[in-house]
Design a protein around this motif. Structure first.
Motif, PDB file in Angstrom:
ATOM      1  N   TYR A 221       2.019  -4.587   9.783  1.00 43.01           N
ATOM      2  CA  TYR A 221       2.050  -4.134   8.301  1.00 43.01           C
ATOM      3  C   TYR A 221       2.876  -5.043   7.513  1.00 43.01           C
ATOM      4  O   TYR A 221       2.670  -5.228   6.038  1.00 43.01           O
ATOM      5  CB  TYR A 221       2.192  -2.820   8.288  1.00 43.01           C
ATOM      6  N   LEU A 242      -2.376   6.343   1.882  1.00 45.46           N
ATOM      7  CA  LEU A 242      -1.225   6.622   2.737  1.00 45.46           C
ATOM      8  C   LEU A 242      -1.207   7.982   3.295  1.00 45.46           C
ATOM      9  O   LEU A 242      -1.628   8.899   2.484  1.00 45.46           O
ATOM     10  CB  LEU A 242       0.454   6.507   1.813  1.00 45.46           C
ATOM     11  N   ASP A 244      -0.188  11.139   6.099  1.00 43.14           N
ATOM     12  CA  ASP A 244       1.300  11.777   6.915  1.00 43.14           C
ATOM     13  C   ASP A 244       0.673  12.950   7.567  1.00 43.14           C
ATOM     14  O   ASP A 244       0.028  13.777   7.091  1.00 43.14           O
ATOM     15  CB  ASP A 244       2.253  12.021   5.885  1.00 43.14           C
ATOM     16  N   GLU A 288       3.273   8.487  10.044  1.00 40.37           N
ATOM     17  CA  GLU A 288       2.718   8.037   8.662  1.00 40.37           C
ATOM     18  C   GLU A 288       1.872   6.804   9.003  1.00 40.37           C
ATOM     19  O   GLU A 288       2.086   5.859   9.619  1.00 40.37           O
ATOM     20  CB  GLU A 288       4.209   7.565   7.995  1.00 40.37           C
ATOM     21  N   VAL A 290      -0.916   3.780   7.038  1.00 39.77           N
ATOM     22  CA  VAL A 290      -1.223   3.061   5.706  1.00 39.77           C
ATOM     23  C   VAL A 290      -2.542   2.529   6.221  1.00 39.77           C
ATOM     24  O   VAL A 290      -2.969   1.751   7.169  1.00 39.77           O
ATOM     25  CB  VAL A 290      -0.364   2.041   5.286  1.00 39.77           C
ATOM     26  N   CYS A 321      -2.487  13.013   1.954  1.00 37.00           N
ATOM     27  CA  CYS A 321      -3.167  11.777   1.880  1.00 37.00           C
ATOM     28  C   CYS A 321      -2.485  11.352   0.179  1.00 37.00           C
ATOM     29  O   CYS A 321      -2.667  12.125  -0.657  1.00 37.00           O
ATOM     30  CB  CYS A 321      -4.648  11.714   1.852  1.00 37.00           C
ATOM     31  N   ILE A 338       1.443   0.721  -3.140  1.00 41.74           N
ATOM     32  CA  ILE A 338       2.204   1.825  -2.094  1.00 41.74           C
ATOM     33  C   ILE A 338       3.093   2.776  -2.542  1.00 41.74           C
ATOM     34  O   ILE A 338       2.719   3.875  -2.275  1.00 41.74           O
ATOM     35  CB  ILE A 338       2.968   0.742  -1.196  1.00 41.74           C
ATOM     36  N   CYS A 341       0.404   5.377  -4.017  1.00 40.49           N
ATOM     37  CA  CYS A 341       0.022   6.141  -2.700  1.00 40.49           C
ATOM     38  C   CYS A 341       1.060   7.151  -2.421  1.00 40.49           C
ATOM     39  O   CYS A 341       0.803   8.341  -2.030  1.00 40.49           O
ATOM     40  CB  CYS A 341      -0.338   4.976  -1.575  1.00 40.49           C
ATOM     41  N   ASP A 342       2.427   6.693  -2.168  1.00 49.48           N
ATOM     42  CA  ASP A 342       3.355   7.425  -1.667  1.00 49.48           C
ATOM     43  C   ASP A 342       3.436   8.635  -2.697  1.00 49.48           C
ATOM     44  O   ASP A 342       3.895  10.065  -2.177  1.00 49.48           O
ATOM     45  CB  ASP A 342       4.435   6.738  -1.667  1.00 49.48           C
TER      46      ASP A 342
END
Length: 362
Positions: A221, A242, A244, A288, A290, A321, A338, A341-342
């Protein structure tokens, strides 16, 4: 030297029997040679048909095909850079002199050139002569200085066609055998190299995979992120997610770590099935992941996560998500993508927690 192996005649160095065709000068010379030490030189030519000639009546069999070859070369600054030459056969047949072309070729100045061809002498031919001349000119035309140029002749061969063709057949067989052997060696080497490359690739692939989930690991990654930071334009072709696993602590504390691991593997399998060959799934932390894909994946992941949450495997399974993709103003770099996404995933996680407070951490 004249070789007389009954089937193979070679005039080289010593041109015994050769004479002038026409009122010209033909001499043996050591000034130039194609092979050996001497050649035959024709000069003071006054017509295109002038040249060196040899009577071969007693050297060849009639009605037998022969292969004839000779090397020709000319030089001199007064001549053009290339000119045509003809290897011809002259003989008398029924009282009439006949002239026949064996082979013709354009010769480059200063370069020995091989002129070769096959010819069969008729049964009733007499006084058979082989000779070399420059190209014919149109009837009524006047021969130029180039047409009457001086030239060298060397390494004249007369060989039975059957011998040449048999030699060619044997040579072709040898070449074919060598080709097969070479091809076999190439294939063997290619196979060994392929296996080594494949083994190395598999080793690298294995080193970049997460052992538990089969997804790519954090190291892979980070390499991908570094690549996308350097080449931001590549981000434009990708869709990012992303994800979890929610309530992992609850699962570990109440159902055991095996169940917690099973939930992580379940999430990885779900994401890998969706992304498929269009991209890659990375496990970047305990629970988690990606996803990077060349195809849109947001709706499919949300739908799959919803469906999985309804399947009772003895423990609650919910996945938060967040999604983003390149946007010149909002998400211009991989870092912003990113982060986007987070942020979205965190909001989704809080929503899931609020709706399922019985599984939240105490």
């Amino acid at each position: 030297m004249v070789g007389t192996k009954d089937i193979d005649l070679v005039f080289e160095d010593d041109f015994d029997g050769w004479c002038a065709r026409g009122d010209i000068t033909v001499v043996h010379t050591d000034e130039f040679s194609e092979s050996g030490t001497h050649s035959i030189y024709s000069t003071n030519r006054t017509a295109v048909w002038n040249g060196p000639m040899v009577n071969i009546s007693n050297l060849v069999e009639k009605e037998e095909s022969y292969y004839y070859s000779a090397y020709v070369m000319y030089n001199g600054s007064e001549y053009e850079n290339s000119h045509g030459f003809r290897l011809e056969m002259q003989y008398t047949q029924n009282g009439v002199v006949s002239y026949n072309l064996v082979a013709a070729k354009t010769v480059t100045k200063g370069k020995w050139t091989k002129i070769e061809g096959y010819f069969t002498i008729p049964k009733d031919a007499q006084n058979i002569c082989l000779y070399m001349q420059t190209d014919n000119i149109a009837e009524g035309a006047t021969a130029t200085n180039d047409d009457k140029m001086s030239f060298y002749l060397d390494n004249v061969s007369i060989i039975k066609a059957s011998v040449v063709k048999e030699a060619e057949r044997v040579r072709n067989i040898i070449i074919a055998c060598i080709s097969i052997v070479v091809l076999a060696v190439i294939l063997l080497v290619a196979r060994v190299v392929y296996k080594r490359i494949k083994k190395k690739k598999e080793a690298l692939e294995l080193a970049s995979k997460d052992a538990m989930t089969g997804a790519y690991n954090r190291n892979r990654y980070e390499q991908k992120i570094a690549e996308l930071k350097e080449k931001t334009e590549h981000c434009k072709k990708l869709y990012f997610a992303l994800c979890d696993v929610n309530f992992l602590k609850y699962l570990n504390d109440n159902h055991g770590h095996k169940t917690g691991d099973a939930a992580i593997i379940r999430c990885a399998d779900m994401l890998k099935n969706i992304v498929g060959d269009s991209g890659e799934v990375y496990r970047i932390g305990g629970d988690e992941f990606v996803c990077m894909s060349e195809k849109p994946i947001a709706e499919k992941i949300l739908e799959a996560a919803e469906n999985e949450s309804k399947i009772d495997k003895g423990y609650p399974f919910m996945v938060a998500c967040g999604f983003a993709q390149y946007d010149e103003e909002k998400y211009p770099t991989i870092t912003e993508i990113i982060a986007g996404c987070d942020k979205e995933m965190y909001a989704h996680k809080q929503k899931i927690k609020a709706e399922n407070q019985e599984f939240s951490r105490k």
